[in-house]
Design a protein around this motif. Structure first.
Motif, PDB file in Angstrom:
ATOM      1  N   ILE A 259       0.834  -1.202   0.000  1.00 48.66           N
ATOM      2  CA  ILE A 259       0.000   0.000   0.000  1.00 48.66           C
ATOM      3  C   ILE A 259       0.866   1.247   0.000  1.00 48.66           C
ATOM      4  O   ILE A 259       0.610   2.212  -0.735  1.00 48.66           O
ATOM      5  CB  ILE A 259      -0.948  -0.012   1.214  1.00 48.66           C
ATOM      6  CG1 ILE A 259      -1.992  -1.127   1.070  1.00 48.66           C
ATOM      7  CG2 ILE A 259      -1.647   1.344   1.378  1.00 48.66           C
ATOM      8  CD1 ILE A 259      -2.881  -1.293   2.272  1.00 48.66           C
ATOM      9  N   PHE A 260       1.919   1.253   0.810  1.00 47.99           N
ATOM     10  CA  PHE A 260       2.821   2.401   0.886  1.00 47.99           C
ATOM     11  C   PHE A 260       3.411   2.702  -0.483  1.00 47.99           C
ATOM     12  O   PHE A 260       3.444   3.858  -0.928  1.00 47.99           O
ATOM     13  CB  PHE A 260       3.924   2.107   1.902  1.00 47.99           C
ATOM     14  CG  PHE A 260       4.877   3.244   2.129  1.00 47.99           C
ATOM     15  CD1 PHE A 260       4.649   4.163   3.131  1.00 47.99           C
ATOM     16  CD2 PHE A 260       6.017   3.386   1.340  1.00 47.99           C
ATOM     17  CE1 PHE A 260       5.535   5.215   3.354  1.00 47.99           C
ATOM     18  CE2 PHE A 260       6.897   4.430   1.549  1.00 47.99           C
ATOM     19  CZ  PHE A 260       6.666   5.342   2.558  1.00 47.99           C
ATOM     20  N   ASP A 261       3.881   1.666  -1.158  1.00 49.07           N
ATOM     21  CA  ASP A 261       4.494   1.869  -2.476  1.00 49.07           C
ATOM     22  C   ASP A 261       3.496   2.436  -3.474  1.00 49.07           C
ATOM     23  O   ASP A 261       3.832   3.301  -4.301  1.00 49.07           O
ATOM     24  CB  ASP A 261       5.070   0.552  -2.993  1.00 49.07           C
ATOM     25  CG  ASP A 261       6.309   0.117  -2.226  1.00 49.07           C
ATOM     26  OD1 ASP A 261       6.902   0.965  -1.527  1.00 49.07           O
ATOM     27  OD2 ASP A 261       6.681  -1.072  -2.310  1.00 49.07           O
ATOM     28  N   LYS A 262       2.246   1.970  -3.420  1.00 42.72           N
ATOM     29  CA  LYS A 262       1.219   2.493  -4.323  1.00 42.72           C
ATOM     30  C   LYS A 262       0.965   3.974  -4.059  1.00 42.72           C
ATOM     31  O   LYS A 262       0.784   4.765  -4.986  1.00 42.72           O
ATOM     32  CB  LYS A 262      -0.076   1.701  -4.164  1.00 42.72           C
ATOM     33  CG  LYS A 262      -0.052   0.310  -4.773  1.00 42.72           C
ATOM     34  CD  LYS A 262      -1.390  -0.383  -4.591  1.00 42.72           C
ATOM     35  CE  LYS A 262      -1.379  -1.766  -5.212  1.00 42.72           C
ATOM     36  NZ  LYS A 262      -2.678  -2.476  -5.018  1.00 42.72           N
ATOM     37  N   SER A 266       2.211   6.784  -6.966  1.00 48.62           N
ATOM     38  CA  SER A 266       1.105   7.250  -7.795  1.00 48.62           C
ATOM     39  C   SER A 266       1.372   8.678  -8.264  1.00 48.62           C
ATOM     40  O   SER A 266       2.097   9.436  -7.627  1.00 48.62           O
ATOM     41  CB  SER A 266      -0.220   7.198  -7.022  1.00 48.62           C
ATOM     42  OG  SER A 266      -0.181   8.076  -5.911  1.00 48.62           O
ATOM     43  N   LYS A 267       0.814   9.020  -9.385  1.00 47.82           N
ATOM     44  CA  LYS A 267       0.943  10.362  -9.956  1.00 47.82           C
ATOM     45  C   LYS A 267      -0.444  10.976 -10.104  1.00 47.82           C
ATOM     46  O   LYS A 267      -1.228  10.534 -10.937  1.00 47.82           O
ATOM     47  CB  LYS A 267       1.652  10.301 -11.313  1.00 47.82           C
ATOM     48  CG  LYS A 267       3.038   9.710 -11.276  1.00 47.82           C
ATOM     49  CD  LYS A 267       4.008  10.553 -10.461  1.00 47.82           C
ATOM     50  CE  LYS A 267       5.409   9.940 -10.481  1.00 47.82           C
ATOM     51  NZ  LYS A 267       6.360  10.694  -9.653  1.00 47.82           N
TER      52      LYS A 267
END
Length: 309
Positions: A259-262, A266-267
Motif C-alpha cells: 500500500i505504501f508503495d502504491k 502514484s501520480k
C-alpha cells in the motif's frame, strides 16, 4: 441506528513544549455532517470513501445500521430549528427485506417520522441495488445511500480549540454538537497521553509488540529511530480508513509495504495518510521557535512524515 463516537487511537505530548499534544482519533458519525467537519483546516483527515467501499458492503451497512436523525427540527426561518416536529409523514412504504433475493414489498401508509425516514432509506437501497444490477460503478451507486450512511474518519491535530468552540455550542447543528462532545471527552482524558522527547515518533495503530519487532536504530528507545517498516505500517493503516465502513485496521508488514508503495509512486502522490505519522520537533526556548516549523504542516510542534518524503 445512529452512531456518533470518538475513539482515541494515539495521543502524544511533545516534552519540549508540553502544551502541544498531537491527538489521533477515530470518529464515526452521519455522513451528512461531514462537510461541516471538513471546514476545520487545522486537522489532518482520512475518511471512508463512497468511491472505495464495495456496493454490497455499504448497502449492508445502511441496512444494519442506518443513520436516523437524533433531533427532528420543526421548519422555521434560519439554519437552526428551535423545536422538534412530531407530525406523521405520508410516503410510499417500502417494507425493506434485504436478503439474497433483494425482495421488496410495498404498501401506502401515513407513518411516524422515524418510519418515514426508514422508508426513504428503503427506497434508496432499492434504487442502489437496481443501479448495481444494471452495471453501474460504486462511485455512482453509493451516492444514493449517503443520506443514510455513517462515515469513518481518522483525524489528527494539535489545535482543537476552534472546533470545540464552534461545534460544542447550542447554535451548531445538533449531530455535530454530539460529535464535538465525544471528541472533548477524548481530549480531556490525560491518561491516554504518551510523552515524547524531540526526535521520538507518533505512530498511530502500532502496538508495542510490533514496534519491538521491527528494524530500528535504537534498541533502548524504539520511538527515537523507528524502522522504515514500522513507519510504513502506521501510514498504511491510516490510509486504510478510506475503504472501511467501520474500524478494524489489522494489516501485515508485507501488505503495508504494498500500500505504501502504491501511495508514494502514484501520480500525483497520495500523501495525506503520511500526515498522521509525525516526529516530535525540537523547540529552542531562547529563540522561541521550533527547529523545523516548515515540516509541521497543519500541526504545531510535530514534523509530519509527509513533509519528510
Amino acid at each position: 441506528m445512529t452512531t456518533i463516537s470518538s475513539t482515541t487511537i494515539l495521543r502524544s505530548r511533545n516534552l519540549a513544549k508540553p502544551d502541544k499534544v498531537l491527538s489521533t482519533l477515530l470518529l464515526r458519525y452521519p455522513r451528512f455532517i461531514h462537510a461541516e467537519f471538513m471546514t476545520h483546516r487545522v486537522m489532518t483527515r482520512n475518511a471512508a470513501s463512497s468511491r472505495a467501499i464495495p456496493i454490497k458492503k455499504l448497502i449492508q451497512d445502511v441496512v444494519d445500521n442506518p443513520v436516523v436523525p437524533l433531533f427532528w427540527g420543526k421548519n422555521q426561518p434560519g439554519m437552526q430549528a428551535g423545536e422538534e416536529c412530531t407530525s406523521e409523514v405520508g410516503v410510499r412504504n417500502v417494507h425493506l427485506d434485504y436478503d439474497e433475493e433483494n425482495t421488496f414489498g410495498r404498501t401506502h401508509d401515513l407513518v411516524s417520522r422515524e418510519a418515514a425516514w426508514l422508508e426513504a432509506r428503503a427506497h434508496a437501497v432499492e434504487a442502489a441495488q437496481a443501479f448495481a444490477d444494471a452495471g453501474y460503478h460504486k462511485q455512482i451507486v453509493n451516492r444514493l445511500l449517503e443520506p443514510f450512511a455513517h462515515i469513518t474518519v481518522l483525524v489528527s491535530s494539535t489545535e482543537w480549540e476552534n472546533f470545540l468552540e464552534l461545534r460544542d455550542d447550542p447554535a451548531a447543528e445538533p449531530h455535530i454538537q454530539v460529535l464535538a462532545r465525544e471528541i472533548r471527552k477524548c481530549l480531556e482524558d490525560e491518561s491516554t497521553i504518551q510523552d515524547l522527547k524531540p526526535g521520538e515518533w507518533h505512530l498511530p495503530f502500532i502496538t508495542p509488540e510490533e514496534l519491538a519487532s521491527t528494524k530500528r536504530g535504537s534498541p533502548t528507545d524504539p520511538l527515537m529511530f523507528p524502522g522504515h517498516d514500522v513507519i510504513q505500517l502506521s501510514a498504511a493503516r491510516c490510509a486504510s480508513t478510506s475503504f472501511k465502513t467501520v474500524d478494524g485496521f489489522d494489516m501485515t508488514f508485507e501488505k503495508a509495504e504494498e500500500i505504501f508503495d502504491k501511495l508514494v509512486t502514484s501520480k500525483p502522490i497520495h500523501a495525506s495518510p503520511f500526515e498522521h505519522v509525525a516526529e516530535a520537533d525540537a523547540f529552542y526556548a531562547d529563540k522561541s521557535r521550533w527547529a523545523t516549523p516548515q515540516q509541521h504542516g497543519n500541526f504545531v510542534g510535530f514534523r509530519q512524515y509527509r513533509h519528510m518524503l
